[in-house]
Write an enzyme that holds these catalytic residues in place. Structure first.
Site, PDB file in Angstrom:
ATOM      1  N   ILE A  13       0.925  -1.145   0.055  1.00  0.00           N
ATOM      2  CA  ILE A  13       0.034   0.068  -0.098  1.00  0.00           C
ATOM      3  C   ILE A  13       0.898   1.112  -0.093  1.00  0.00           C
ATOM      4  O   ILE A  13       0.614   2.169  -0.669  1.00  0.00           O
ATOM      5  CB  ILE A  13      -1.025  -0.180   1.112  1.00  0.00           C
ATOM      6  CG1 ILE A  13      -1.864  -1.353   1.151  1.00  0.00           C
ATOM      7  CG2 ILE A  13      -1.329   1.238   1.378  1.00  0.00           C
ATOM      8  CD1 ILE A  13      -2.822  -1.564   2.288  1.00  0.00           C
ATOM      9  N   ARG A  33      12.669   0.201   5.993  1.00  0.00           N
ATOM     10  CA  ARG A  33      13.952  -0.424   6.496  1.00  0.00           C
ATOM     11  C   ARG A  33      14.722  -0.689   5.169  1.00  0.00           C
ATOM     12  O   ARG A  33      15.949  -0.550   5.223  1.00  0.00           O
ATOM     13  CB  ARG A  33      13.693  -1.586   7.357  1.00  0.00           C
ATOM     14  CG  ARG A  33      13.279  -0.966   8.756  1.00  0.00           C
ATOM     15  CD  ARG A  33      13.024  -2.456   9.476  1.00  0.00           C
ATOM     16  NE  ARG A  33      11.935  -3.237   8.867  1.00  0.00           N
ATOM     17  CZ  ARG A  33      11.220  -4.241   9.181  1.00  0.00           C
ATOM     18  NH1 ARG A  33      11.616  -4.817  10.396  1.00  0.00           N
ATOM     19  NH2 ARG A  33      10.404  -4.992   8.382  1.00  0.00           N
ATOM     20  N   ASP A  55      14.356   2.363  10.625  1.00  0.00           N
ATOM     21  CA  ASP A  55      13.447   1.427  11.118  1.00  0.00           C
ATOM     22  C   ASP A  55      12.851   2.333  12.368  1.00  0.00           C
ATOM     23  O   ASP A  55      13.515   2.798  13.266  1.00  0.00           O
ATOM     24  CB  ASP A  55      14.218   0.306  12.066  1.00  0.00           C
ATOM     25  CG  ASP A  55      13.275  -0.573  12.769  1.00  0.00           C
ATOM     26  OD1 ASP A  55      12.264  -0.167  13.140  1.00  0.00           O
ATOM     27  OD2 ASP A  55      13.568  -1.535  13.331  1.00  0.00           O
ATOM     28  N   ASN A  82       1.819   4.664   7.440  1.00  0.00           N
ATOM     29  CA  ASN A  82       1.345   3.550   6.462  1.00  0.00           C
ATOM     30  C   ASN A  82       2.146   2.306   7.283  1.00  0.00           C
ATOM     31  O   ASN A  82       1.520   1.163   7.181  1.00  0.00           O
ATOM     32  CB  ASN A  82       1.604   3.831   5.033  1.00  0.00           C
ATOM     33  CG  ASN A  82       1.462   2.185   4.413  1.00  0.00           C
ATOM     34  OD1 ASN A  82       0.188   1.736   4.089  1.00  0.00           O
ATOM     35  ND2 ASN A  82       2.614   1.807   4.247  1.00  0.00           N
ATOM     36  N   TYR A 147      -3.470  -7.179  16.609  1.00  0.00           N
ATOM     37  CA  TYR A 147      -3.695  -6.190  15.617  1.00  0.00           C
ATOM     38  C   TYR A 147      -4.779  -5.234  15.486  1.00  0.00           C
ATOM     39  O   TYR A 147      -4.839  -4.140  15.353  1.00  0.00           O
ATOM     40  CB  TYR A 147      -3.623  -7.026  14.263  1.00  0.00           C
ATOM     41  CG  TYR A 147      -3.530  -6.216  13.187  1.00  0.00           C
ATOM     42  CD1 TYR A 147      -2.398  -5.841  12.434  1.00  0.00           C
ATOM     43  CD2 TYR A 147      -4.830  -6.420  12.245  1.00  0.00           C
ATOM     44  CE1 TYR A 147      -2.285  -5.097  11.088  1.00  0.00           C
ATOM     45  CE2 TYR A 147      -4.632  -5.839  10.879  1.00  0.00           C
ATOM     46  CZ  TYR A 147      -3.571  -5.125  10.343  1.00  0.00           C
ATOM     47  OH  TYR A 147      -3.616  -4.527   9.300  1.00  0.00           O
ATOM     48  N   LYS A 151      -5.299  -1.084  15.749  1.00  0.00           N
ATOM     49  CA  LYS A 151      -5.709  -0.411  14.532  1.00  0.00           C
ATOM     50  C   LYS A 151      -7.039   0.536  15.342  1.00  0.00           C
ATOM     51  O   LYS A 151      -7.561   1.578  14.843  1.00  0.00           O
ATOM     52  CB  LYS A 151      -6.155  -1.443  13.581  1.00  0.00           C
ATOM     53  CG  LYS A 151      -5.006  -2.025  12.838  1.00  0.00           C
ATOM     54  CD  LYS A 151      -4.243  -1.165  12.030  1.00  0.00           C
ATOM     55  CE  LYS A 151      -3.182  -1.594  11.173  1.00  0.00           C
ATOM     56  NZ  LYS A 151      -2.266  -0.707  10.293  1.00  0.00           N
ATOM     57  N   THR A 182      -1.183  -7.281  -1.241  1.00  0.00           N
ATOM     58  CA  THR A 182      -0.075  -6.745  -1.020  1.00  0.00           C
ATOM     59  C   THR A 182       0.884  -8.073  -0.441  1.00  0.00           C
ATOM     60  O   THR A 182       0.378  -9.240  -0.050  1.00  0.00           O
ATOM     61  CB  THR A 182       0.188  -5.738   0.075  1.00  0.00           C
ATOM     62  OG1 THR A 182      -0.430  -6.315   1.416  1.00  0.00           O
ATOM     63  CG2 THR A 182      -0.850  -4.870  -0.157  1.00  0.00           C
TER      64      THR A 182
END
Ligand code: NAP
Length: 249
Positions: A13, A33, A55, A82, A147, A151, A182
């Site tokens: 993305i 990175r 990083d 992102n 996760y 979010k 992705t």
């Protein structure tokens, strides 16, 4: 033309967002990175770009990146936090280390980037912040507790900052995608395949079927919505779903 900074711009993305912002005529700072990935993205852009490998979870790196941009071009005007990582496990199998790693990159790094980017935007009376969140910023799903918490957290951050700065000319929004085609989703597909008797093609098809539109979202479709938030000063404090209709709000 604005100075845009996209984190995680080396693939997926972030790469599509960088390409879209460049196609719209903006200067783009590419951060991740892997320098090789960033160089490859930069080579394909039609406008000036600045590659800064970093990083962002390492102490002091966010300040170093913003200082390098300020020295080279000026302050960041469009920030797209992102960079993110996924994590799939039952909550009872989620270790403190898993939890901390996911929260650090998906929530704390966007917070620190926003905190650094905002004052110059407020001074200038214009700025755009567009965080890439997820559809699990809006609802829970099994086996993604860390996760989903990261979010949900980042969407709360977006909504609060948007309210703080609403009269300033700065807008703050989130884009909330469903499954996007992705490398992160490739890892999800591989993990599903490894723990079931399904091939990777079957696992990918199953993910596609889980979305109401029957296919994965494309990175360019997510980038379109980032571009909309950059171009439109009346969209503020939103978490815009790009999920084929999975969450209707
Ligand atoms: N794919 C999906 O289905 C989906 C759905 C909803 C939301 N999202 C969200 O969208 C965002 C991008 O996802 P994606 O699918 O494009 O992921 P991806 O393909 O794994 O790309 C992640 C990018 O972040 C960079 N990155 C990772 N760790 C970093 C760190 N510590 N510091 C700096 N950069 C780092 C990676 O580059 P390096 O490894 O070289 O650092 C890479 O450029 C994430 O926030 C993700 O949660 C994805």
């Amino acid at each position: 033309m604005s100075i845009c900074l996209v984190t995680g711009a080396g693939r997926g993305i972030g790469r599509a967002v960088a390409e879209r912002l460049a196609a719209d005529g903006h200067q783009v700072v590419l951060v991740a990175r892997s320098k090789d990935h960033l160089d490859e993205v930069a080579a394909g852009l039609s406008t000036q770009s600045l590659v800064i490998p970093a990083d962002l979870t390492i102490d002091g790196e966010i300040d170093r990146v913003f200082a390098e941009v300020a020295r080279t071009w000026g302050e960041v005007e469009v920030l797209v936090p992102n960079a993110g990582i996924g994590h799939a496990a039952l909550v009872s199998d989620t270790t403190d280390e898993d939890w901390a790693r996911v929260l650090e990159l998906n929530l704390t790094v966007p917070f620190r980037c926003i905190r650094r980017a905002l004052p110059p935007m407020l001074d200038a009376g214009w700025g755009r912040i567009v965080v890439i969140a997820s559809v699990v910023a809006k609802r829970g799903e099994p086996q993604v507790s860390a996760y989903a918490a990261s979010k949900h957290g980042v969407l709360g951050l977006v909504r609060s900052v948007a309210a703080e700065v609403a009269r300033s000319g700065v807008t703050v929004n989130a884009v909330c995608p469903g499954y996007v085609d992705t490398p992160m989703t490739d890892q999800t597909v591989a993990a599903i395949s490894a723990r079931s008797d399904r091939s990777e093609d079957e696992a990918r098809a199953a993910l596609a079927r889980r979305q109401p539109i029957g296919r994965l979202v494309t990175p360019a479709e997510v980038a379109d919505v980032v571009a909309l938030c950059v171009g439109n000063g009346a969209i503020n404090g939103q978490g815009i779903n790009v999920d084929g209709g999975a969450v209707q709000s």
